[in-house]
Design an enzyme around this catalytic site. Sequence first.
Site, PDB file in Angstrom:
ATOM      1  N   TYR A   1     -27.407   8.991   4.509  1.00 41.35           N
ATOM      2  CA  TYR A   1     -27.729   7.849   5.381  1.00 41.35           C
ATOM      3  C   TYR A   1     -26.820   7.900   6.611  1.00 41.35           C
ATOM      4  O   TYR A   1     -25.742   8.492   6.572  1.00 41.35           O
ATOM      5  CB  TYR A   1     -27.553   6.512   4.630  1.00 41.35           C
ATOM      6  CG  TYR A   1     -26.242   6.363   3.877  1.00 41.35           C
ATOM      7  CD1 TYR A   1     -25.079   5.959   4.519  1.00 41.35           C
ATOM      8  CD2 TYR A   1     -26.166   6.646   2.516  1.00 41.35           C
ATOM      9  CE1 TYR A   1     -23.883   5.820   3.828  1.00 41.35           C
ATOM     10  CE2 TYR A   1     -24.971   6.525   1.820  1.00 41.35           C
ATOM     11  CZ  TYR A   1     -23.837   6.109   2.491  1.00 41.35           C
ATOM     12  OH  TYR A   1     -22.647   5.986   1.804  1.00 41.35           O
TER      13      TYR A   1
ATOM     14  N   ARG B   1     -16.474   4.372   6.156  1.00 40.82           N
ATOM     15  CA  ARG B   1     -15.391   3.669   5.450  1.00 40.82           C
ATOM     16  C   ARG B   1     -14.217   3.312   6.367  1.00 40.82           C
ATOM     17  O   ARG B   1     -13.689   2.194   6.276  1.00 40.82           O
ATOM     18  CB  ARG B   1     -14.905   4.489   4.259  1.00 40.82           C
ATOM     19  CG  ARG B   1     -15.935   4.627   3.155  1.00 40.82           C
ATOM     20  CD  ARG B   1     -15.415   5.519   2.049  1.00 40.82           C
ATOM     21  NE  ARG B   1     -14.403   4.853   1.276  1.00 40.82           N
ATOM     22  CZ  ARG B   1     -14.588   4.369   0.048  1.00 40.82           C
ATOM     23  NH1 ARG B   1     -15.739   4.486  -0.549  1.00 40.82           N
ATOM     24  NH2 ARG B   1     -13.604   3.763  -0.588  1.00 40.82           N
TER      25      ARG B   1
ATOM     26  N   ASP C   1     -12.096  -0.976  -8.422  1.00 41.37           N
ATOM     27  CA  ASP C   1     -12.057   0.213  -9.273  1.00 41.37           C
ATOM     28  C   ASP C   1     -10.918   0.171 -10.283  1.00 41.37           C
ATOM     29  O   ASP C   1     -10.937   0.911 -11.264  1.00 41.37           O
ATOM     30  CB  ASP C   1     -11.896   1.477  -8.411  1.00 41.37           C
ATOM     31  CG  ASP C   1     -13.230   1.953  -7.844  1.00 41.37           C
ATOM     32  OD1 ASP C   1     -14.224   1.213  -7.961  1.00 41.37           O
ATOM     33  OD2 ASP C   1     -13.268   3.067  -7.284  1.00 41.37           O
TER      34      ASP C   1
ATOM     35  N   GLU D   1       0.849  -1.196   0.000  1.00 41.26           N
ATOM     36  CA  GLU D   1       0.000   0.000   0.000  1.00 41.26           C
ATOM     37  C   GLU D   1       0.883   1.243   0.000  1.00 41.26           C
ATOM     38  O   GLU D   1       1.789   1.372   0.803  1.00 41.26           O
ATOM     39  CB  GLU D   1      -0.903  -0.033   1.239  1.00 41.26           C
ATOM     40  CG  GLU D   1      -1.589   1.267   1.593  1.00 41.26           C
ATOM     41  CD  GLU D   1      -2.509   1.833   0.496  1.00 41.26           C
ATOM     42  OE1 GLU D   1      -3.309   1.074  -0.071  1.00 41.26           O
ATOM     43  OE2 GLU D   1      -2.393   3.054   0.216  1.00 41.26           O
ATOM     44  N   GLN D   2       0.563   2.184  -0.893  1.00 39.69           N
ATOM     45  CA  GLN D   2       1.399   3.385  -1.002  1.00 39.69           C
ATOM     46  C   GLN D   2       1.305   4.303   0.220  1.00 39.69           C
ATOM     47  O   GLN D   2       2.291   4.945   0.582  1.00 39.69           O
ATOM     48  CB  GLN D   2       1.014   4.180  -2.255  1.00 39.69           C
ATOM     49  CG  GLN D   2      -0.402   4.738  -2.227  1.00 39.69           C
ATOM     50  CD  GLN D   2      -0.789   5.500  -3.493  1.00 39.69           C
ATOM     51  OE1 GLN D   2      -0.008   5.592  -4.430  1.00 39.69           O
ATOM     52  NE2 GLN D   2      -1.984   6.049  -3.519  1.00 39.69           N
TER      53      GLN D   2
HETATM   54  C1  LIG Z   1     -18.800   9.755  -3.699  1.00 37.04           C
HETATM   55  C2  LIG Z   1     -18.714   8.241  -3.761  1.00 37.04           C
HETATM   56  C3  LIG Z   1     -19.633   7.447  -3.052  1.00 37.04           C
HETATM   57  C4  LIG Z   1     -19.567   6.045  -3.129  1.00 37.04           C
HETATM   58  N1  LIG Z   1     -20.484   5.277  -2.445  1.00 37.04           N
HETATM   59  C5  LIG Z   1     -20.446   3.913  -2.533  1.00 37.04           C
HETATM   60  C6  LIG Z   1     -21.379   3.084  -1.827  1.00 37.04           C
HETATM   61  O1  LIG Z   1     -22.261   3.592  -1.112  1.00 37.04           O
HETATM   62  N2  LIG Z   1     -21.301   1.723  -1.960  1.00 37.04           N
HETATM   63  C7  LIG Z   1     -20.336   1.138  -2.729  1.00 37.04           C
HETATM   64  O2  LIG Z   1     -20.312  -0.103  -2.824  1.00 37.04           O
HETATM   65  N3  LIG Z   1     -19.423   1.897  -3.395  1.00 37.04           N
HETATM   66  C8  LIG Z   1     -19.453   3.257  -3.318  1.00 37.04           C
HETATM   67  N4  LIG Z   1     -18.528   4.018  -3.980  1.00 37.04           N
HETATM   68  C9  LIG Z   1     -17.494   3.328  -4.778  1.00 37.04           C
HETATM   69  C10 LIG Z   1     -16.365   2.826  -3.907  1.00 37.04           C
HETATM   70  O3  LIG Z   1     -15.870   3.865  -3.098  1.00 37.04           O
HETATM   71  C11 LIG Z   1     -15.227   2.251  -4.751  1.00 37.04           C
HETATM   72  O4  LIG Z   1     -15.770   1.435  -5.751  1.00 37.04           O
HETATM   73  C12 LIG Z   1     -14.280   1.430  -3.866  1.00 37.04           C
HETATM   74  O5  LIG Z   1     -13.607   2.262  -2.957  1.00 37.04           O
HETATM   75  C13 LIG Z   1     -13.268   0.672  -4.716  1.00 37.04           C
HETATM   76  O6  LIG Z   1     -12.408  -0.045  -3.884  1.00 37.04           O
HETATM   77  P1  LIG Z   1     -10.966  -0.478  -4.382  1.00 37.04           P
HETATM   78  O7  LIG Z   1     -10.381  -1.279  -3.261  1.00 37.04           O
HETATM   79  O8  LIG Z   1     -11.067  -1.073  -5.728  1.00 37.04           O
HETATM   80  O9  LIG Z   1     -10.177   0.891  -4.583  1.00 37.04           O
HETATM   81  P2  LIG Z   1      -9.763   2.010  -3.523  1.00 37.04           P
HETATM   82  O10 LIG Z   1     -10.744   2.077  -2.404  1.00 37.04           O
HETATM   83  O11 LIG Z   1      -9.524   3.252  -4.319  1.00 37.04           O
HETATM   84  O12 LIG Z   1      -8.372   1.480  -2.930  1.00 37.04           O
HETATM   85  C14 LIG Z   1      -7.184   1.494  -3.686  1.00 37.04           C
HETATM   86  C15 LIG Z   1      -5.983   1.453  -2.742  1.00 37.04           C
HETATM   87  O13 LIG Z   1      -4.798   1.320  -3.524  1.00 37.04           O
HETATM   88  C16 LIG Z   1      -3.823   2.234  -3.058  1.00 37.04           C
HETATM   89  N5  LIG Z   1      -2.930   2.537  -4.179  1.00 37.04           N
HETATM   90  C17 LIG Z   1      -3.199   3.271  -5.287  1.00 37.04           C
HETATM   91  N6  LIG Z   1      -2.144   3.311  -6.092  1.00 37.04           N
HETATM   92  C18 LIG Z   1      -1.161   2.582  -5.505  1.00 37.04           C
HETATM   93  C19 LIG Z   1       0.180   2.244  -5.856  1.00 37.04           C
HETATM   94  N7  LIG Z   1       0.731   2.670  -6.989  1.00 37.04           N
HETATM   95  N8  LIG Z   1       0.888   1.458  -5.015  1.00 37.04           N
HETATM   96  C20 LIG Z   1       0.323   1.003  -3.833  1.00 37.04           C
HETATM   97  N9  LIG Z   1      -0.914   1.323  -3.451  1.00 37.04           N
HETATM   98  C21 LIG Z   1      -1.655   2.082  -4.282  1.00 37.04           C
HETATM   99  C22 LIG Z   1      -4.638   3.426  -2.568  1.00 37.04           C
HETATM  100  O14 LIG Z   1      -3.882   4.235  -1.667  1.00 37.04           O
HETATM  101  C23 LIG Z   1      -5.824   2.729  -1.919  1.00 37.04           C
HETATM  102  O15 LIG Z   1      -5.551   2.387  -0.576  1.00 37.04           O
HETATM  103  C24 LIG Z   1     -18.556   5.425  -3.918  1.00 37.04           C
HETATM  104  C25 LIG Z   1     -17.621   6.231  -4.605  1.00 37.04           C
HETATM  105  C26 LIG Z   1     -17.699   7.624  -4.547  1.00 37.04           C
HETATM  106  C27 LIG Z   1     -16.709   8.472  -5.299  1.00 37.04           C
END
Ligand SMILES: Cc1cc2nc3c(=O)[nH]c(=O)nc-3n(C[C@H](O)[C@H](O)[C@H](O)COP(=O)(O)OP(=O)(O)OC[C@H]3O[C@@H](n4cnc5c(N)ncnc54)[C@H](O)[C@@H]3O)c2cc1C
Length: 397
Positions: free
Chosen positions: A216, A108, A294, A34-35
């Site tokens: 909510y 979160r 994502d 993790e960065q």
């Molecule tokens: C306003 C908003 C509201 C939302 N509400 C909801 C909801 O109610 N319900 C729901 O299911 N989803 C919701 N989402 C979507 C949800 O937040 C994302 O889909 C989710 O966070 C994706 O998780 P992830 O683990 O794929 O990515 P992330 O949560 O973005 O985690 C990625 C991680 O990788 C790390 N990282 C990035 N680059 C590097 C690198 N080069 N080297 C090492 N580490 C790195 C980051 O620091 C981070 O810790 C919402 C999004 C937004 C913008």
Amino acid sequence: MTRKPRILVAGAGIGGLTAALALLKRGFDVDVYEQASELKEVGAGVQLSANGNRALYALGIGDELKRLACEASGKEVRLWNTGQTWKLFDLGAVSVARYGYPYFTAYRPDLLDVLAQAVRREKSDAIHLGARCVGLSQDSSGVTLRLERGAATGAALVGADGVHSTVRQALFGTDAPRFTGIIAWRGTIPMSRLPECMQRLVGTNWIGPGAHVVHYPVHGGDRMNFVGAVERSDWQVESWSARGTVAECENDFRGWHEDVQRMIRNIDTPFKWALMGRAPMEQWTVGRVSLLGDACHPALPFLAQGAVMAIEDGYILARALAEYDDVETALNRYENARKERTRRMVLGSAENARRFHNPALADRVGAQAYVDREWSEARVQERYEWLFTYDVTTILV
Ligand SMILES: Cc1cc2nc3c(=O)[nH]c(=O)nc-3n(C[C@H](O)[C@H](O)[C@H](O)COP(=O)(O)OP(=O)(O)OC[C@H]3O[C@@H](n4cnc5c(N)ncnc54)[C@H](O)[C@@H]3O)c2cc1C
């Protein structure tokens, strides 16, 4: 007993930690890079529907999360100016009876804490902080993840590094997101600053021409999470940490109901996020490297399923790697199992932007007919049933 191979995970967000936990529980050796120098999430809310909680309960952390989250009793739709209210659906006991699992609204940081602690219980030094991933290479025997300082090797690499994924860029080049013309405001409000009539365990979706608001309760009910999406083209930064001001947010919701205005006035710090659109990917696995969450299917947040899909991905990825000895076969099986569902989620989220912001909502009479049609029981079922009934523990991988 033969030891299962070592799996590398880039990114300790919701998806990366779920994958790590699911893999550790199946006997894999896992290291997460993790960065960030400390594990922390933005102070925002996340809705976790039954399909996501089914995975979290299967991983043994559902009850722990339940103690910190709120269990929404239902969802409602409200009209932007008059506040007229329509029931969307019941949750609470109905979610448990119908889908087997509750619907949580969580903070979160609470979710991330529960996941990180569970990972560390399985392997105390699995999460490496301050470890930014910068590139990768692979051959038939393994994969090397290049870090800003050093490198790590394993049998497979999972890019769980979010919407700006470095791993995705290493595999497929830079992406070209398209600005949707919508920005999202988000923030939390101490519940004590809101009148009692607003302090309810309900998810509310305000709809209006060109904008909508979702709120909510989170964190055991002591904070209200606020997300306000508005069509605006003068801001295009896609970031969790860009700040705006209460005055600017108020300006975007001028003329909206007093309940909305009151929330905006009481937001501690309003953050803004430009919503970018990306087409679903046709492929996200190359050899021993795959993506999740994502990194491979970012979506507009209008179905509230992005984090939940990342959780489902993590669980199913671990199932596939446990089931197939050959890593490349396993990763392809995982991708195939997830592609159609996540594609439908990305497209459904974009559709909801048009639905929530429809011009028909401008006046009361037009709004009534529009809501009767778009939020009829049959239409709501069509939009949500396929999401909530999905079972990560049994679907074919
Ligand atoms: C306003 C908003 C509201 C939302 N509400 C909801 C909801 O109610 N319900 C729901 O299911 N989803 C919701 N989402 C979507 C949800 O937040 C994302 O889909 C989710 O966070 C994706 O998780 P992830 O683990 O794929 O990515 P992330 O949560 O973005 O985690 C990625 C991680 O990788 C790390 N990282 C990035 N680059 C590097 C690198 N080069 N080297 C090492 N580490 C790195 C980051 O620091 C981070 O810790 C919402 C999004 C937004 C913008």
